[in-house]
Enzyme design. Structure first.
Site, PDB file in Angstrom:
ATOM      1  CB  CYS A 301      -0.878   0.101   1.175  1.00  0.00           C
ATOM      2  SG  CYS A 301      -0.180  -0.021   2.701  1.00  0.00           S
ATOM      3  CG  HIS A 349      -4.474  -0.257   3.833  1.00  0.00           C
ATOM      4  ND1 HIS A 349      -3.576  -0.868   2.876  1.00  0.00           N
ATOM      5  CD2 HIS A 349      -5.547   0.225   3.111  1.00  0.00           C
ATOM      6  CE1 HIS A 349      -4.395  -0.975   1.841  1.00  0.00           C
ATOM      7  NE2 HIS A 349      -5.324  -0.368   2.098  1.00  0.00           N
ATOM      8  CG  HIS A 361      -6.754   0.275  -1.722  1.00  0.00           C
ATOM      9  ND1 HIS A 361      -7.011  -0.136  -0.502  1.00  0.00           N
ATOM     10  CD2 HIS A 361      -7.792  -0.154  -2.486  1.00  0.00           C
ATOM     11  CE1 HIS A 361      -8.204  -1.004  -0.486  1.00  0.00           C
ATOM     12  NE2 HIS A 361      -8.589  -0.868  -1.930  1.00  0.00           N
TER      13      HIS A 361
END
Length: 389
Positions: A301, A349, A361
């Protein structure tokens, strides 16, 4: 007279008939099994909802461990570079010290040939602290200017070499600690991912289909929330535009750009950079998530967000923990395309906001870079929104 009849085997009567002991035991076992089956279900497997929660939790833990791995990897690389520099410097200073020692050795040999101060110079070369030796023996009074300079240089080089050696030793210790952290984080990621895969592998085909249906319902709810956010943002944008127009009309000389700035909209320079970052991110859609990866074939990420903004000319830190501090925090209702959306209390994240409640993402292992609702994992999982640059 004793009876010659054989005694009958022990047993019991069932419906008026005597049964052997073995048959009695079998009937008893059947009865007990029936009672056990009635008392508690034989299948104590977790429900699909529980499996999903466990799997999601394991993936989140793996994501957190991945960011710790990224931080340890970055620290290890920097520390190794520092160690290499210190060792190179130490080698150079050691060579300089050896050269100075040889020159002083020539000086001592010359003294030996002339029969002057042989022991003083020889003792100097073996002394731990040349300056203490000078103070105690007042040797400096008997040396020429050139000789004094040689000894001063030697003493300085000796002290600097010892300091570099100390720095190199400390840096090596820190490097060892960083390497240990790196191995620990790597092992943690692998353990969490293995546990998640085992849970999914134990599901039957029917259970996997039902789990997919649960996931689809979850995505539909996330999409609904994204649409609601998009409506709120559109309403807020109209309100700002109307306020800007009213301000411009009420006060002559007030430009639309200044009114827009006062409303909190990003400047045109940011919009241009964000557009470039988003174009890069879109080009990565379909590439696999791989923990620790920074491209070009795969990403985690924070590796994706770092690469996207780097393409726009902005250097972001490597990890989510640092990226969250690399800009201005805004509310989710004020999010603009290009902003970074961070998730979970441990900030493990991140995705790039594209507008209308959606983001790009790299979700998790086994998934691919994709567009998805910022509510993909529940509304409460959003930690913060940051506008970089």
């Amino acid at each position: 007279m004793a009876s010659h009849r054989k005694s009958r085997p022990a047993g019991s009567r069932v419906a008026g008939i005597r049964t052997p002991a073995l048959a009695t035991a079998a009937l008893t076992s059947v009865a007990l099994l029936s009672q056990t089956a009635t008392a508690a279900p034989a299948d104590d497997r977790p429900s699909l909802e529980e499996v999903q929660r466990k799997v999601d939790d394991l993936y989140r833990q793996a994501g957190s461990a991945t960011e710790k791995y990224n931080a340890a990897k970055e620290k290890t690389a920097k520390q190794r570079e520092q160690v290499d520099g210190l060792l190179d410097s130490l080698a150079a200073r050691t060579q300089e010290l050896n050269d100075a020692r040889e020159e002083l050795g020539s000086f001592a040999a010359a003294q030996y040939r002339t029969g002057t101060s042989v022991s003083d110079t020889a003792t100097l070369l073996l002394a731990d602290s040349p300056q203490d030796y000078f103070d105690q023996n007042q040797l400096m009074d008997r040396l020429t200017g050139r000789q004094k300079q040689l000894i001063d240089d030697y003493a300085t080089q000796q002290a600097e070499t010892m300091e570099k050696r100390r720095e190199a030793t400390e840096s090596l210790r820190t490097l060892t600690d960083a390497q240990t952290d790196l191995k620990t984080a790597k092992a943690t990621v692998r353990t969490k991912l293995s546990s998640a895969r085992r849970l999914l592998a134990d599901l039957t085909a029917e259970e996997q289909a039902r789990l997919a249906a649960i996931e689809k319902k979850k995505q539909e709810e996330a999409a609904r929330k994204a649409e609601e956010l998009a409506r709120q943002q559109a309403a807020e944008q109209r309100r700002q535009e109307e306020a800007a127009a009213a301000a411009q009309e009420a006060a002559s000389g007030t430009t639309s750009s200044s009114a827009s700035s006062s409303s909190g909209s990003p400047d045109p320079g940011y919009a241009t950079a964000a557009e470039k970052a988003l174009a890069f991110a879109r080009a990565q859609i379909g590439k696999p998530y791989v923990w620790g990866a920074t491209g070009p074939g795969s990403y985690d990420c924070s590796g994706l967000t770092q690469a996207a903004w780097k393409d726009a000319g902005v250097d972001l830190p490597r990890t989510t923990y640092d990226q969250v501090n690399a800009g201005t925090t805004v509310s989710i209702s004020a999010a603009r395309p290009g902003d970074l959306v961070f998730f979970y209390d441990d900030i493990s994240h991140v995705g790039i906001y594209i507008g209308d409640g959606m983001m790009i993402h790299a979700p998790k292992p086994g998934a691919y870079v994709r567009e998805e609702s910022v509510y993909y994992d529940g509304e409460s999982s959003i930690h913060s929104v940051v506008r970089p640059a």
